[in-house]
Scaffold this active site. Sequence first.
Site, short mmCIF file in Angstrom:
data_model
loop_
_atom_site.label_atom_id
_atom_site.label_comp_id
_atom_site.label_asym_id
_atom_site.label_seq_id
_atom_site.Cartn_x
_atom_site.Cartn_y
_atom_site.Cartn_z
N ALA A 1 2.28 0.18 9.54
CA ALA A 1 3.54 -0.34 10.08
C ALA A 1 3.63 -1.85 9.82
CB ALA A 1 3.63 -0.05 11.58
N THR B 1 0.83 -1.21 0.00
CA THR B 1 0.00 0.00 0.00
C THR B 1 0.86 1.26 0.00
OG1 THR B 1 -1.47 1.29 1.43
CG2 THR B 1 -0.15 -0.38 2.52
N ASP B 2 0.32 2.34 -0.56
CA ASP B 2 1.02 3.63 -0.50
C ASP B 2 1.10 4.17 0.92
OD1 ASP B 2 -1.66 4.37 -0.14
OD2 ASP B 2 -1.61 6.03 -1.57
N LYS C 1 2.23 -3.44 7.32
CA LYS C 1 2.47 -3.63 5.88
C LYS C 1 3.94 -3.32 5.55
CE LYS C 1 -0.11 -4.60 3.07
NZ LYS C 1 -0.65 -5.91 2.54
N TYR D 1 -1.62 -0.45 11.14
CA TYR D 1 -1.83 -1.14 9.86
C TYR D 1 -0.66 -0.88 8.91
CZ TYR D 1 -3.34 -1.51 4.98
OH TYR D 1 -3.37 -1.79 3.64
N ASP E 1 -12.10 12.83 14.88
CA ASP E 1 -11.09 12.35 13.94
C ASP E 1 -10.42 11.07 14.43
OD1 ASP E 1 -9.60 12.41 11.68
OD2 ASP E 1 -8.74 14.39 12.02
P1 NAD Z 1 -10.05 -6.90 2.55
O1 NAD Z 1 -9.98 -6.63 4.02
O2 NAD Z 1 -11.27 -6.51 1.80
O3 NAD Z 1 -9.84 -8.45 2.25
C1 NAD Z 1 -8.84 -9.20 2.93
C2 NAD Z 1 -9.08 -10.66 2.60
O4 NAD Z 1 -8.04 -11.41 3.24
C3 NAD Z 1 -10.42 -11.20 3.09
O5 NAD Z 1 -10.98 -12.05 2.13
C4 NAD Z 1 -10.03 -11.99 4.34
O6 NAD Z 1 -10.93 -13.05 4.63
C5 NAD Z 1 -8.64 -12.46 3.97
N1 NAD Z 1 -7.82 -12.75 5.15
C6 NAD Z 1 -7.66 -11.96 6.24
N2 NAD Z 1 -6.83 -12.55 7.12
C7 NAD Z 1 -6.45 -13.73 6.56
C8 NAD Z 1 -5.60 -14.79 6.97
N3 NAD Z 1 -4.98 -14.74 8.17
N4 NAD Z 1 -5.42 -15.82 6.16
C9 NAD Z 1 -6.05 -15.89 4.95
N5 NAD Z 1 -6.89 -14.93 4.51
C10 NAD Z 1 -7.08 -13.87 5.31
O7 NAD Z 1 -8.75 -6.20 1.96
P2 NAD Z 1 -8.55 -5.46 0.56
O8 NAD Z 1 -8.99 -4.06 0.69
O9 NAD Z 1 -9.07 -6.32 -0.52
O10 NAD Z 1 -6.94 -5.43 0.51
C11 NAD Z 1 -6.22 -6.50 -0.07
C12 NAD Z 1 -4.74 -6.16 -0.03
O11 NAD Z 1 -4.52 -4.95 -0.74
C13 NAD Z 1 -4.21 -5.94 1.38
O12 NAD Z 1 -2.93 -6.52 1.46
C14 NAD Z 1 -4.13 -4.41 1.51
O13 NAD Z 1 -3.09 -4.05 2.37
C15 NAD Z 1 -3.83 -4.03 0.08
N6 NAD Z 1 -4.27 -2.69 -0.34
C16 NAD Z 1 -5.58 -2.30 -0.17
C17 NAD Z 1 -5.99 -1.05 -0.63
C18 NAD Z 1 -7.44 -0.60 -0.54
O14 NAD Z 1 -7.75 0.52 -0.96
N7 NAD Z 1 -8.35 -1.42 -0.04
C19 NAD Z 1 -5.07 -0.19 -1.24
C20 NAD Z 1 -3.74 -0.64 -1.41
C21 NAD Z 1 -3.37 -1.88 -0.95
#
Ligand code: NAD
Length: 314
Positions: free
Chosen positions: A151, A124-125, A153, A149, A271
Site C-alpha cells: 500500500a 514493485t509488482d 509503494k 508495504y 502463515d
Molecule cells: P533493501 O531493504 O535491501 O534496501 C533498502 C535500502 O534503502 C537500504 O540500503 C536502506 O539503508 C535504504 N533506506 C531505507 N530507508 C531509507 C531512508 N529513509 N532514506 C535513505 N535510505 C533509506 O531493499 P531492496 O530489496 O534493495 O529494494 C529496493 C527497492 O526495490 C525498493 O523500493 C523496493 O520496493 C523495490 N523492489 C524490491 C524487490 C525485491 O525483490 N527485493 C522487488 C521489486 C521492487
Amino acid sequence: MASLLVTGGAGFIGANFVHLVRAQRPDTEVVVLDKLTYAGNRAHLDGLDRVTFVQGDVADPDDVRRAFEAAGKGARVVHFAAESHVDRSIDSCAEFLSTNVVGTQVMLDVARGYDVERFLHVSTDEVYGSLPDGAFADEQAKLNPTNPYSASKAASDHLVLAAVNTHGIPAVITRCSNNYGRFQFPEKFVPVMITRAMQGKPLPIYGDGLYVRDWIHVDDHGEAILAVLECGETGTVYNVAGDNHRTNLDVARLILAAVGAAPDAMEHVQDRPGHDRRYAPDDARIRDQLGWKPTRDFESELAATVRWYGERYA
Ligand code: NAD
C-alpha cells in the site's frame, strides 16, 4: 555525462545496480544517498571508484538537498530507497509511511529545483495484489495492494505520476517481481532459506508453500532499470519480470539441493496474515518498446547466489 543520484544504493538491489553502472556505464559519476538502516551496508560499495556516498534520510529535505548538490543540476535519479519487508510492515508501519511515502514526495519536491533529466521510481509488482491462476497484470491493471508495504509503494507510485502531471517532473516507474542475488539482507525468502540450509536447520515454509512468485536475477532488473532510465517515456510505467514463476516449495527444494541438504528438510510455519497467493506481472511493454528481456538462467544463478552466501555466512 550527467551524474546519477541513486537512493538506497547501499541496499540489495541498489548496490547491485551501482556495481552494474560502474561496469556498463564507466563514465557515469554516481552519488548514493542512503540512511544505512539495518538493510543497508556501506561495504556493499567497497572497491568502487567515482561513487560519492551521502548518508541521509530521503524523508529529510536537508539530507536530500545535500545529495542533489553533490550530483549537480541535470542529474538522473534512480529512487530505490524504501522499507521493503512485508512482515515488518505488518508489525509496524510508521517507517514505511515515512520512507516510502513521505520520502518519495520529498525526493520529488527537491528534484524540481535541480532540473533533473530523468527520475526513475523503483516500484514493485506487489502493488497489483494477488492474481488468480492464469491471470497477469499489465500496467493498466487496477492497483490492489493488500499489505502495508505494498500500500505504501502504491501510494508512492501515485505521487510520482501526480508530479509528472502537475510539475512536469520527467519521471518513469518500474514495477518488478521478486529479485534474488548477492547483498540481500538475510530476512527475505531466498537468503533466509540459504542461511538456514547451510546451518543444517529446517527451512521455514509459510502455510502450504504453494505461494507463487516470479523470480528475476537482480542484474536483469538492473539492466531493465538502465533501459528505462535511458529510453523510457515520461509518465510511463514499465513492468519488469523474469518469466520464471515458482512456488516457494520449488525454490526451497532448489536451495536444499544446491547446499547438499536433504530434500525434505523443511517445516511448515504459521502463515503471514493476508498473504498474497500469486503475483504475475505482464512485462510485454518493456520487451516490445525497449527491447529488454532477462538473460540469466535461474537455476545456475541461484546456485551462484548460494555460493556467495556460503562464503560469507557459513
Ligand atoms: P533493501 O531493504 O535491501 O534496501 C533498502 C535500502 O534503502 C537500504 O540500503 C536502506 O539503508 C535504504 N533506506 C531505507 N530507508 C531509507 C531512508 N529513509 N532514506 C535513505 N535510505 C533509506 O531493499 P531492496 O530489496 O534493495 O529494494 C529496493 C527497492 O526495490 C525498493 O523500493 C523496493 O520496493 C523495490 N523492489 C524490491 C524487490 C525485491 O525483490 N527485493 C522487488 C521489486 C521492487
